[in-house]
Design a protein around this motif. Structure first.
Motif: not given
Lengths: 581, 581
Positions: B219, B171, B193, B221-222, B178-180, B175-176
């Motif tokens: 990837f 991450s 990811l 994540d937003e 990021d897909f984890v 990081g906010a």
């Protein structure tokens, strides 16, 4: 401009040219009034010369300060080398340096950047970026690229279309091995990373995108054995309106093309072997046929004598090991120890030495006469000078043990030459395999594989006997690819889920979308997938895949270079609607 | 064998041949004693004819039962068609069918499988496998493959090596987004990811793998706006020993090659524009230069008159809209409404009609005479018959508003022709941008971008003024690629992290491996990444990327076809050492 040429480009035709090079200091030598540096980049090594008579003093002094792996830029003149090295492309020239710039200094690397490095596996993984500078790793990555490009060109020329399928998908029934991804926007829900694009490629066939392929990462969260990676790459393929024969044709063609194009090796039409035959003859569904040592079943000739070990065994089976008749007692005892190791698990082994004079000497002479042993030799194909090794016990287990012995002996005898390529197809795999623990049948390939129509009736009565339209491509003892003709109608797919122990609700929840799709005009289809990591390693003549992966993970699934996985912060967990257990 | 030919292969040269075809029933017509079926597959459509006089009765009857999207196989003879269709490759022939096999029946599809379907977006996404059968989607996927192959061939021929970087990484500070992925084997730890392979490609440069590329999924994540996807594809590239000029050369070459090879369009050397110039002239760092309407700054000529709105504004700026002099009062009012919408946010607009006779008529005639307005016309480049629109207010905000108006007018005037391609480079981006909320500076590109050496001194005094060695490739108003020359020494990278507000510990925890790597001989390097989804859509002349992605997700990040993400079971959560919050 940092360079006019790369470090592999210059030769005698460039003599007297002014050039600029940049790269890493591979090594340097200093003879007082002369100094040399081997300058390295991805493309090669070029020798630099600094000479007090011809090089400015400040440049000469600077050259003497250069350490290994310093990044430098030089300007100079291409001159003829005094002691030429015909083995390297740049071996006839050197660069008389006039200007030297240190672009970046370097700490002493933790291991030598040489083909034979002094670095162990762990340190090389931690500093993988330094390991990649070494030829064996660098060349493996370049080789991988070459193979992948050839695959893409070949398939594109045959009208295959590469389609990217999604990475954020849905967890499957083999879910225990899925990596999952919590969704921020969909509270309490998870994506799964694909173990393969199987259902998507089938949906592409339903969608009419006949002739699909994709070189694609796949993910499997299982306990890692040596040489397994949690993320791995497949060449994934699918075709519509095909029978098994069509698929074998296309992908045999691809493999033959790769062998010819990449290795310069022309191979004949691949032999085909049923799964049953492979198991009986090699004890293995991915037989290495670069060498013989085929199994000979000896029940008929070795049982009903006085030797109770054989008499009580389900299977008595042997192999003739070429030119092993000379093995000493000590060597034989060593082999017996070897097969008794827990990883192999045999309880003992009988041997028969085939003397050059046509007589036999065995460890069971008490029970078998020369005529008996001659029969064994005939059945195992032993010749004078060979040694026959015989195992006995439950059929399946014994075959697996003898296969392990066969492979070990082949290795010891140097019969597994990585520059010899012996591909074959193994066909007619069983549809189902019995899980001995649960007593339940599992799909041997996956639940979408179609049974052979003529075996459908056996599903009710003897499911273990049902053969599938499934096939593996095997190369040098490795399964490099596998696939099947798929089920393409809803009724058969439902039946299959039922036999695999899914309730109707489970089947619908997991694969409703696929069975729905089958109702809207699904064509007959099938395909296969190659494991690219393994394929490339074998073509590259290597045993392990690790050097063919730029940034591999270790056996605990860790990337020790970046130190991942790692903790994430509480805020992030909250946003993902999860907490640590 | 399911077919001897595909449905796009047969023409007059095949007349009298016996053939076998397979495919989907596109449509069928029945005239009592004759029936026709259009048979479709990936490659085309072939007309089948059934004729009571020549077709066996049972086959004829079966033909009449065929519904849309049934999957069938037919055998028959290629015959000349009576009413030829010169517009389709198979339009001169039809197949007189002798045998018909229904391979799979089909329910009536939920929308028509036609170029212009009656299906809305939602239903087409749910049944994406049916949507893919439609030419617009199918052709988009084939087009995407063609573009990707051309990219690979072009870069490979230039010695670029495609290297696969890992998907399970660590991450990052952003990081906010990021897909984890929770790790089963490493309790309490997570992979992330990649949002891009940025650090890995830089490590490859440190590793000497000069000239890297990869077509790779990324990837983020937003919250998804229209036409954004949580997983997207980049053409990711990096080179060592390069300056900005080298990178621009190579990738301008790639883009020019794609335009020529794929679209048959030759384009000149790309114009270059600084970020400042783009913002001043187009109000936009990705200007669409297929048309003019460049901004004219009017402060000098429009201020210090009686018009207080302009006098108090930081910026007065206008554009001349070609041939818009004819706009009615109603049209103008409509435009004023349009720019007042919250998405644009202007408070009003001044207009000047440039009459054909050289006079002007404006909404501010009270304050400005003909001579004033002639100045405005000169500065905005207005010609008789044009209309000048003028906005005023805070400089940055007003530019963005005028840019929106410029794009809207261009669309209305048909100036955004998707078959015209106007690429350019925007260079000299700011290194940092101020986050107005936090008052902190963020990296405009990413924290690895190098500042221009001549601006380094400004870092302490006026960080917003520091320019980066960063560049974007812009095509038709879209940023299709962007990149930078990277920092390659530890000291500068540490400094950058400091300016971005990282503590030393944070920087080390997140990027220690990269800064470590920089100590072992990192070469100067740089690169860029193209957004493949967008690039392909633009080359394909489309506004939206969705048809160029086989299985896109909706704006909530859901795949509505497979219904993912989804809940996973408790046992799986336990194994992953997490629970739901």
């Amino acid at each position: 401009m940092y360079r006019s040429h790369n470090c592999g480009a210059l030769n005698a035709s460039h003599i007297n040219q002014e050039v600029t090079l940049a790269g890493w200091v591979q090594k340097s030598r200093d003879k007082g009034f002369m100094a040399w540096v081997d300058l390295r980049d991805r493309y090669g090594v070029t020798q630099l010369i600094f000479d007090t008579a011809r090089t400015e003093a400040s440049v000469f002094e600077a050259a003497k300060t250069l350490g290994r792996e310093f990044v430098i830029q030089v300007k100079g003149t291409v001159i003829e080398r005094e002691s030429k090295n015909k083995n390297m492309p740049t071996g006839e020239i050197e660069i008389l340096v006039s200007e030297l710039t240190i672009l970046n200094a370097a700490l002493t690397p933790p291991f030598t950047i040489e083909d034979d490095t002094d670095g162990g596996e762990d340190i090389r993984m931690k500093y993988r970026y330094l390991d990649i500078r070494r030829n064996p790793v660098k060349n493996s990555l370049l080789f991988r690229h070459k193979v992948a490009m050839e695959v893409r060109k070949y398939l594109s020329d045959l009208d295959f279309c590469e389609v990217e399928t999604p990475y954020l998908i849905k967890s499957t029934p083999e879910g225990a091995r899925d990596f999952v991804v919590p969704s921020r926007m969909n509270e309490g829900q998870f994506y799964a990373l694909p173990q393969s694009p199987q259902t998507f490629k089938q949906l592409l066939m339903v969608g009419g995108m006949d002739k699909y392929f994709q070189i694609v990462k796949c993910f499997r969260d299982e306990d890692l054995r040596a040489d397994r990676q949690p993320e791995f790459t497949q060449i994934d393929c699918e075709m519509a309106f095909v029978e098994q024969e069509d698929i074998l044709d296309v992908f045999e063609g691809l493999t033959r093309h790769l062998l010819l194009e990449i290795k310069g090796i022309a191979v004949d039409k691949f032999p085909r072997m049923t799964y049953d035959h492979a198991m009986k003859t090699y004890g293995n569904d991915k037989p290495d046929i670069r060498f013989g040592m085929e199994f000979g079943e000896l029940n008929a000739v070795a049982q009903h004598k006085e030797f109770s070990v054989f008499n009580s065994a389900e299977l008595v089976v042997g192999i003739a090991v070429p030119k092993a008749g000379e093995y000493t007692r000590k060597e034989i005892d060593g082999l017996i120890e070897w097969i008794k190791r827990p990883q192999v698990g045999a309880s003992g082994m009988v041997y028969v030495k085939c003397n050059e004079d046509g007589t036999y000497k065995s460890s069971v002479d008490k029970f078998y006469d020369q005529e008996d042993l001659a029969q064994w030799a005939k059945i195992t194909g032993a010749k004078p000078g060979d040694m026959i090794f015989v195992l006995s016990g439950p059929a399946n287990k014994t075959r697996v043990q003898l296969s392990a012995l066969r492979m070990e002996l082949a290795t010891r005898l140097g019969l597994r030459n990585p520059e010899v390529f012996a591909p074959l197809w193994v066909v007619d795999f069983p549809l189902l395999e019995l899980d001995e623990e649960s007593g339940r049948y599992h799909a041997m390939h996956h639940p979408f594989t179609s049974p052979k129509p003529e075996d459908m009736a056996l599903l009710e009565t003897d499911p273990g006997k049902v053969r599938a339209n499934a096939y593996d491509m095997v190369l040098n003892g490795n399964e490099i690819g596998g696939g099947s003709i798929r089920i393409h109608d809803k009724a058969t797919q439902q039946l299959m889920f039922k036999y695999l122990g899914f309730t109707e609700d489970e089947a619908k929840a997991q694969f409703g979308f696929l069975m729905d799709a089958f109702q809207f005009g699904a064509p007959p289809h099938g395909g296969l997938a190659f494991g690219l990591d393994r394929l490339v390693a074998i073509l590259g003549g290597q045993e392990t895949i690790r050097d063919f992966i730029a940034f591999p993970k270790n056996n605990s699934g860790r990337d020790v270079m970046i130190d991942a996985p790692a903790a994430i912060d509480t805020k992030q967990l909250q946003e993902l609607h999860i907490k640590l257990a």
